[in-house]
Scaffold this active site. Structure first.
Site, PDB file in Angstrom:
ATOM      1  N   CYS A  72       0.844  -1.187   0.000  1.00  0.00           N
ATOM      2  CA  CYS A  72       0.000   0.000   0.000  1.00  0.00           C
ATOM      3  C   CYS A  72       0.890   1.253   0.000  1.00  0.00           C
ATOM      4  O   CYS A  72       1.760   1.393  -0.849  1.00  0.00           O
ATOM      5  CB  CYS A  72      -0.958  -0.060   1.189  1.00  0.00           C
ATOM      6  SG  CYS A  72      -2.288   1.161   1.146  1.00  0.00           S
TER       7      CYS A  72
ATOM      8  N   ASP B 221      -8.021  -5.820  -6.169  1.00  0.00           N
ATOM      9  CA  ASP B 221      -7.677  -4.809  -5.165  1.00  0.00           C
ATOM     10  C   ASP B 221      -8.726  -3.692  -5.217  1.00  0.00           C
ATOM     11  O   ASP B 221      -8.955  -3.095  -6.260  1.00  0.00           O
ATOM     12  CB  ASP B 221      -6.288  -4.257  -5.485  1.00  0.00           C
ATOM     13  CG  ASP B 221      -5.773  -3.268  -4.446  1.00  0.00           C
ATOM     14  OD1 ASP B 221      -6.528  -2.919  -3.522  1.00  0.00           O
ATOM     15  OD2 ASP B 221      -4.603  -2.849  -4.580  1.00  0.00           O
TER      16      ASP B 221
ATOM     17  N   HIS C 119      -6.384  -6.539  -1.790  1.00  0.00           N
ATOM     18  CA  HIS C 119      -5.305  -5.623  -1.427  1.00  0.00           C
ATOM     19  C   HIS C 119      -4.356  -6.215  -0.397  1.00  0.00           C
ATOM     20  O   HIS C 119      -3.145  -6.081  -0.513  1.00  0.00           O
ATOM     21  CB  HIS C 119      -5.916  -4.339  -0.876  1.00  0.00           C
ATOM     22  CG  HIS C 119      -4.910  -3.256  -0.612  1.00  0.00           C
ATOM     23  ND1 HIS C 119      -4.297  -2.542  -1.628  1.00  0.00           N
ATOM     24  CD2 HIS C 119      -4.412  -2.761   0.554  1.00  0.00           C
ATOM     25  CE1 HIS C 119      -3.470  -1.661  -1.106  1.00  0.00           C
ATOM     26  NE2 HIS C 119      -3.504  -1.770   0.212  1.00  0.00           N
TER      27      HIS C 119
END
Length: 434
Positions: free
Chosen positions: A248, A342, A376
């Site tokens: 991230c 994601d 994600h």
């Protein structure tokens, strides 16, 4: 709907057995589960549960049918219902879910205790056990995030804040800077596992921890340079360079480190972007302004969670060109690991943009591995699938995305890929000399 279906006869009480092997292991290691002493073609329930460090219960269940010898072996017996179906030996671990919606299972005290996972066998179908029900057989197993002999050092060195995990022995070990994303603070579970696999791993905090900034408005790359220098200069770490891994926002910081810091020789970016987003990034006289976040593009799903993948600006537009990170300057290879489901970033798009830039500038050691159906939060194996959870800086839970089985298969595959990539590409120096 009835809670369970209890046949009149479910087998002799003292004959039913449950074996779990090993009973103590690292969370990234597989576990074998077998049951015996059942009636032929008998439906049973296998349930797993644990209590996290905040007292929250996470549980899973799967229904199986015994073979003609009265046995169930999760390596060959398919689950016929419950939280998943099919032959998935680790499915009970993958599918652990919170009893209160939107909680995420994160191990904080990696050194002090394992997860104690309760495995229970009911000789009939159980949707959710009643208080007065007890399993016919149960086991408690330990799942650790750190192997024996790994040392944890709390780091307050200059401006650097974090925790350094060192394998047993004198080394020198391959060094890795490890970063997580927008929740801030210090997350250690991947670093402790990397150290358990032979790396010297620095879990690096960069905001919302101790005396660091409370929020990430501006990222000063000299802070990350100081962290890389500290790790590289440690007497138990190879001095020829370090690796970096991030997810991230941490992947964005990892890519920035690769572009500008000479110490970084191998980089793994998990579901990140190819440009600076939201915050600005500075390094000496260099200043990269972040691509603005478009909060109005967030979508609220039918379960009341927030999907923000369309809230991040397009780096291809002329006004955002100066925010793109110049990965062609990186001194080592870069690996992008992305889930095509994601829901935080369109990480597959960003990785393709990075590959296109690498091709344009003739950098041939930029790679991408895409995992269909993964979301994600691609984490080490044994981490339960978390498609949505509360987020500390937003009023609504966040959609992370993914589908249970392909996501967890991606975690298994990517963990091997990460270790192999880092071992191949971080240079090893037998002596701690620059």
């Amino acid at each position: 709907m009835q809670n369970h279906i209890n046949p009149a006869f479910s087998g002799p009480r003292d004959m039913i057995g449950l074996e779990v092997s090993p009973e103590s292991s690292l969370v990234d290691e597989p576990v074998k589960i077998q049951a015996w002493g059942l009636l032929p073609q008998q439906t049973i329930t296998l349930r797993a549960w644990l209590e996290d460090e905040k007292g929250q219960i996470f549980s899973s269940r799967a229904f199986y049918r015994s073979d003609m010898e009265g046995k169930v072996n999760l390596e060959s017996s398919p689950a016929i219902g419950g939280d998943f179906e099919g032959v998935y030996p680790m499915g009970l671990f993958w599918s652990l879910k919170p009893s209160i919606p939107f909680f995420r299972l994160i191990k904080r005290d990696v050194m002090g205790s394992p997860w104690y996972i309760h495995l229970e066998l009911y000789p009939y179908q159980v949707i959710s056990p009643l208080h007065e029900e007890t399993p016919r057989v149960s086991k408690i197993i330990e799942r650790w995030y750190v192997s024996p002999g790994v040392q944890r050092l709390h780091i307050r060195k200059g401006r650097v804040r974090g925790a350094l995990f060192l394998p047993p022995g004198e080394g020198p070990f391959l060094g890795v800077v490890d970063m997580f994303g927008g929740i801030g603070g210090l997350t250690e579970f991947r670093s402790s596992l990397l150290a358990s696999r032979g790396f010297a791993a620095l879990a690096l905090a960069y905001f919302a921890y101790e005396d660091l900034p409370k929020s990430l408005i501006h990222a000063d790359l000299t802070y990350f340079e100081e962290a890389a220098q500290y790790l590289q200069s440690h007497p138990k770490v190879s001095a020829a360079g370090v690796g970096v891994i991030g997810i991230c926002k941490g992947a964005e910081m990892a890519l920035a480190m690769a572009c500008y810091l000479p110490q970084v020789r191998a980089t793994v970016c998990i579901n990140g972007t190819n440009a600076v987003n939201v915050n600005s990034l500075g390094y000496g006289d260099l200043l990269l302004n972040g691509i603005p976040y478009q909060a109005e593009a967030g979508l609220v799903t039918d379960i009341g969670a927030l999907k923000i993948s369309k809230a991040f600006g397009d780096p291809r537009t002329p006004e955002h060109q100066d925010s793109i990170l110049p990965l062609e300057k990186a001194r080592g290879p870069i690996l992008f690991l992305v889930g095509d489901n994601d829901q935080i970033y369109d990480s597959l798009f960003f990785a393709k943009e990075a590959l296109a830039r690498a091709q344009k500038y003739g950098k041939k050691d930029v790679y991408m591995q895409c995992y269909p159906g993964a979301g994600h939060l691609i984490e080490p194996p044994g981490s339960p699938f978390c498609p949505v959870s509360q987020y500390p800086f937003l009023p609504l839970p966040l959609m992370w995305g993914g589908e249970l089985l392909p996501h967890c298969r991606a975690q298994e595959d990517s963990w091997r890929e990460i270790q192999d990539f880092l071992r191949r590409n971080i240079p090893h120096s037998p002596r701690n000399k620059l």
